[in-house]
Design a protein around this motif. Sequence first.
Motif, PDB file in Angstrom:
ATOM      1  N   PHE A  20       0.814  -1.214   0.000  1.00  0.00           N
ATOM      2  CA  PHE A  20       0.000   0.000   0.000  1.00  0.00           C
ATOM      3  C   PHE A  20       0.850   1.268   0.000  1.00  0.00           C
ATOM      4  O   PHE A  20       0.412   2.307  -0.512  1.00  0.00           O
ATOM      5  N   ALA A  21       2.068   1.199   0.511  1.00  0.00           N
ATOM      6  CA  ALA A  21       2.976   2.339   0.381  1.00  0.00           C
ATOM      7  C   ALA A  21       3.282   2.598  -1.091  1.00  0.00           C
ATOM      8  O   ALA A  21       3.323   3.757  -1.544  1.00  0.00           O
ATOM      9  N   GLU A  22       3.495   1.521  -1.860  1.00  0.00           N
ATOM     10  CA  GLU A  22       3.790   1.685  -3.285  1.00  0.00           C
ATOM     11  C   GLU A  22       2.560   2.147  -4.055  1.00  0.00           C
ATOM     12  O   GLU A  22       2.667   2.974  -4.973  1.00  0.00           O
ATOM     13  N   LEU A  23       1.384   1.651  -3.707  1.00  0.00           N
ATOM     14  CA  LEU A  23       0.163   2.127  -4.365  1.00  0.00           C
ATOM     15  C   LEU A  23      -0.035   3.621  -4.100  1.00  0.00           C
ATOM     16  O   LEU A  23      -0.438   4.368  -5.006  1.00  0.00           O
ATOM     17  N   ASP A  24       0.265   4.073  -2.886  1.00  0.00           N
ATOM     18  CA  ASP A  24       0.193   5.508  -2.594  1.00  0.00           C
ATOM     19  C   ASP A  24       1.180   6.289  -3.457  1.00  0.00           C
ATOM     20  O   ASP A  24       0.857   7.363  -3.982  1.00  0.00           O
ATOM     21  N   ALA A  25       2.390   5.763  -3.608  1.00  0.00           N
ATOM     22  CA  ALA A  25       3.407   6.445  -4.418  1.00  0.00           C
ATOM     23  C   ALA A  25       2.987   6.493  -5.886  1.00  0.00           C
ATOM     24  O   ALA A  25       3.180   7.513  -6.559  1.00  0.00           O
ATOM     25  N   LEU A  26       2.428   5.422  -6.379  1.00  0.00           N
ATOM     26  CA  LEU A  26       1.958   5.396  -7.755  1.00  0.00           C
ATOM     27  C   LEU A  26       0.796   6.365  -7.956  1.00  0.00           C
ATOM     28  O   LEU A  26       0.700   7.042  -8.992  1.00  0.00           O
TER      29      LEU A  26
ATOM     30  N   ALA B 122     -11.600  -6.994  -7.557  1.00  0.00           N
ATOM     31  CA  ALA B 122     -12.387  -8.210  -7.770  1.00  0.00           C
ATOM     32  C   ALA B 122     -11.844  -9.406  -7.001  1.00  0.00           C
ATOM     33  O   ALA B 122     -12.603 -10.286  -6.589  1.00  0.00           O
ATOM     34  N   VAL B 123     -10.530  -9.449  -6.787  1.00  0.00           N
ATOM     35  CA  VAL B 123      -9.917 -10.657  -6.218  1.00  0.00           C
ATOM     36  C   VAL B 123      -8.979 -10.344  -5.056  1.00  0.00           C
ATOM     37  O   VAL B 123      -9.145 -10.871  -3.950  1.00  0.00           O
ATOM     38  N   TYR B 124      -7.976  -9.512  -5.287  1.00  0.00           N
ATOM     39  CA  TYR B 124      -6.918  -9.357  -4.299  1.00  0.00           C
ATOM     40  C   TYR B 124      -7.416  -8.688  -3.018  1.00  0.00           C
ATOM     41  O   TYR B 124      -6.943  -9.015  -1.919  1.00  0.00           O
TER      42      TYR B 124
ATOM     43  N   PHE C  38      -7.106 -12.217  -1.297  1.00  0.00           N
ATOM     44  CA  PHE C  38      -5.722 -12.135  -0.838  1.00  0.00           C
ATOM     45  C   PHE C  38      -5.552 -11.212   0.370  1.00  0.00           C
ATOM     46  O   PHE C  38      -4.429 -10.938   0.771  1.00  0.00           O
ATOM     47  N   LYS C  39      -6.652 -10.697   0.906  1.00  0.00           N
ATOM     48  CA  LYS C  39      -6.630  -9.870   2.125  1.00  0.00           C
ATOM     49  C   LYS C  39      -5.832  -8.582   1.941  1.00  0.00           C
ATOM     50  O   LYS C  39      -5.247  -8.046   2.902  1.00  0.00           O
ATOM     51  N   CYS C  40      -5.827  -8.055   0.727  1.00  0.00           N
ATOM     52  CA  CYS C  40      -5.169  -6.770   0.442  1.00  0.00           C
ATOM     53  C   CYS C  40      -6.222  -5.670   0.601  1.00  0.00           C
ATOM     54  O   CYS C  40      -6.607  -4.998  -0.365  1.00  0.00           O
ATOM     55  N   ASN C  41      -6.688  -5.486   1.836  1.00  0.00           N
ATOM     56  CA  ASN C  41      -7.948  -4.784   2.044  1.00  0.00           C
ATOM     57  C   ASN C  41      -7.845  -3.450   2.768  1.00  0.00           C
ATOM     58  O   ASN C  41      -8.807  -3.020   3.403  1.00  0.00           O
ATOM     59  N   ALA C  42      -6.713  -2.771   2.668  1.00  0.00           N
ATOM     60  CA  ALA C  42      -6.650  -1.418   3.233  1.00  0.00           C
ATOM     61  C   ALA C  42      -7.538  -0.474   2.434  1.00  0.00           C
ATOM     62  O   ALA C  42      -8.293   0.326   3.009  1.00  0.00           O
ATOM     63  N   ARG C  43      -7.443  -0.534   1.127  1.00  0.00           N
ATOM     64  CA  ARG C  43      -8.266   0.272   0.228  1.00  0.00           C
ATOM     65  C   ARG C  43      -8.430  -0.457  -1.091  1.00  0.00           C
ATOM     66  O   ARG C  43      -7.566  -1.239  -1.485  1.00  0.00           O
ATOM     67  N   ARG C  44      -9.521  -0.162  -1.777  1.00  0.00           N
ATOM     68  CA  ARG C  44      -9.707  -0.646  -3.142  1.00  0.00           C
ATOM     69  C   ARG C  44      -9.010   0.314  -4.111  1.00  0.00           C
ATOM     70  O   ARG C  44      -8.732   1.456  -3.770  1.00  0.00           O
ATOM     71  N   ILE C  45      -8.753  -0.162  -5.306  1.00  0.00           N
ATOM     72  CA  ILE C  45      -8.170   0.727  -6.316  1.00  0.00           C
ATOM     73  C   ILE C  45      -9.127   1.863  -6.634  1.00  0.00           C
ATOM     74  O   ILE C  45      -8.711   3.008  -6.843  1.00  0.00           O
TER      75      ILE C  45
ATOM     76  N   ASP D  25     -10.805   3.474  -4.701  1.00  0.00           N
ATOM     77  CA  ASP D  25     -10.745   4.481  -3.639  1.00  0.00           C
ATOM     78  C   ASP D  25      -9.604   5.478  -3.829  1.00  0.00           C
ATOM     79  O   ASP D  25      -9.594   6.523  -3.169  1.00  0.00           O
ATOM     80  N   PHE D  26      -8.644   5.154  -4.686  1.00  0.00           N
ATOM     81  CA  PHE D  26      -7.515   6.056  -4.917  1.00  0.00           C
ATOM     82  C   PHE D  26      -7.928   7.137  -5.926  1.00  0.00           C
ATOM     83  O   PHE D  26      -8.504   6.825  -6.974  1.00  0.00           O
ATOM     84  N   PRO D  27      -7.610   8.400  -5.662  1.00  0.00           N
ATOM     85  CA  PRO D  27      -8.081   9.472  -6.553  1.00  0.00           C
ATOM     86  C   PRO D  27      -7.509   9.422  -7.959  1.00  0.00           C
ATOM     87  O   PRO D  27      -8.165   9.880  -8.911  1.00  0.00           O
ATOM     88  N   ASN D  28      -6.299   8.869  -8.124  1.00  0.00           N
ATOM     89  CA  ASN D  28      -5.686   8.822  -9.452  1.00  0.00           C
ATOM     90  C   ASN D  28      -5.583   7.414 -10.009  1.00  0.00           C
ATOM     91  O   ASN D  28      -5.767   7.209 -11.211  1.00  0.00           O
ATOM     92  N   LEU D  29      -5.282   6.432  -9.179  1.00  0.00           N
ATOM     93  CA  LEU D  29      -5.196   5.054  -9.665  1.00  0.00           C
ATOM     94  C   LEU D  29      -6.530   4.557 -10.191  1.00  0.00           C
ATOM     95  O   LEU D  29      -6.577   3.816 -11.175  1.00  0.00           O
ATOM     96  N   GLY D  30      -7.627   4.950  -9.547  1.00  0.00           N
ATOM     97  CA  GLY D  30      -8.942   4.512 -10.022  1.00  0.00           C
ATOM     98  C   GLY D  30      -9.240   5.005 -11.430  1.00  0.00           C
ATOM     99  O   GLY D  30      -9.558   4.209 -12.319  1.00  0.00           O
ATOM    100  N   PRO D  31      -9.154   6.332 -11.689  1.00  0.00           N
ATOM    101  CA  PRO D  31      -9.350   6.824 -13.056  1.00  0.00           C
ATOM    102  C   PRO D  31      -8.322   6.280 -14.050  1.00  0.00           C
ATOM    103  O   PRO D  31      -8.650   6.017 -15.212  1.00  0.00           O
ATOM    104  N   TYR D  32      -7.076   6.125 -13.616  1.00  0.00           N
ATOM    105  CA  TYR D  32      -6.025   5.553 -14.470  1.00  0.00           C
ATOM    106  C   TYR D  32      -6.405   4.138 -14.913  1.00  0.00           C
ATOM    107  O   TYR D  32      -6.252   3.776 -16.093  1.00  0.00           O
ATOM    108  N   LEU D  33      -6.904   3.338 -13.993  1.00  0.00           N
ATOM    109  CA  LEU D  33      -7.333   1.982 -14.347  1.00  0.00           C
ATOM    110  C   LEU D  33      -8.476   2.030 -15.354  1.00  0.00           C
ATOM    111  O   LEU D  33      -8.470   1.276 -16.343  1.00  0.00           O
ATOM    112  N   ARG D  34      -9.444   2.900 -15.142  1.00  0.00           N
ATOM    113  CA  ARG D  34     -10.552   3.004 -16.098  1.00  0.00           C
ATOM    114  C   ARG D  34     -10.053   3.459 -17.465  1.00  0.00           C
ATOM    115  O   ARG D  34     -10.517   2.969 -18.504  1.00  0.00           O
TER     116      ARG D  34
END
Length: 306
Positions: free
Chosen positions: A189-195, A226-228, A232-239, A241-250
């Motif tokens: 999640f530190a890396e997801l924040d950085a991204l 959908a999965v992780y 996989f219990k990667c449940n601090a936040r969904r993608i 929920d991120f202000p930039n990663l979410g739109p980037y994924l879309r």
Amino acid sequence: MSKAAAAFPRESDDEGRFVRQESAFRDQVWDRPAPGRYHLYVCKACPWAHRTMIVRELKGLGDVLAMTTVDPIRDERGWRFSEDAPDPLHGWSLLSEAYTATDPSFDARVTVPVLWDTEEGRVVNNESAEVLRMLNAWSDEGPDLLPDDLREEVEEVEDRVYDRVNNGVYKCGFASTQEAYEEAFDPLFAELDALDARLADSRYLVGGRLTEADVRLYTTLVRFDAVYFGHFKCNARRITDFPNLGPYLRDLFQHPGFGSTTDFDHIKRHYYVTHTSINPTQIVPKGPVLDLDAPHDRDRLGPRTV
């Protein structure tokens, strides 16, 4: 704390960490081949194979490189072919037959993608990062996913993202101790924040252009909610929920070659049915609802490069 049963015992260390095996076949072919010389075996559920599916589409290689999809449900025998999608070359039942045809002594986990040489009858390469680059080199169509002027930065981003995100979700999901899980969770999640911060003022990860770094990140992000997140219990936040990663994924999902190669039915059935040490009931959840066709507003950051 006690150690639980590992999903892949041969890839688990004494502290319960998941330690991914090395790819076994690493030959490389850089010149564009004649149509039919090579064949690509993939699974739509697998993020590593998905990388190569995307690049095959982006680079217009459908007529050069035929592709066969294995069944998303894997058992102790490994990846298998189905009646709906049989092996067109040999009539194999299992992808492991390609491995043992190449190396009769092979006894590790069978992985996808597999680049198969139809003339020599052997696996050329089963390392997704290398297959991706070969496909990029085979065609001038579409974007150059590893331009010389961005190569160093692309590789720096990829190294960090691989360890903390691409493989990081697996280090969380396949951890067999609490300590190993938490050791992987925080860097993820530190890396997801950085991204997320990196993408605040750039449409793509490197140089304002679509590169292989985006392809490699996409296949993890698109499976995350959908999965992780749950499995996989990667449940601090969904993608989302991120202000930039979410739109980037879309944005990426709506690019040619990305959404068209994404199959959530295969993805969810594979993870929830195959990993019985994590999900012993094998129940596949109906949710979450993913609206990846929603607007993303990423056009304000620069032009699309596909």
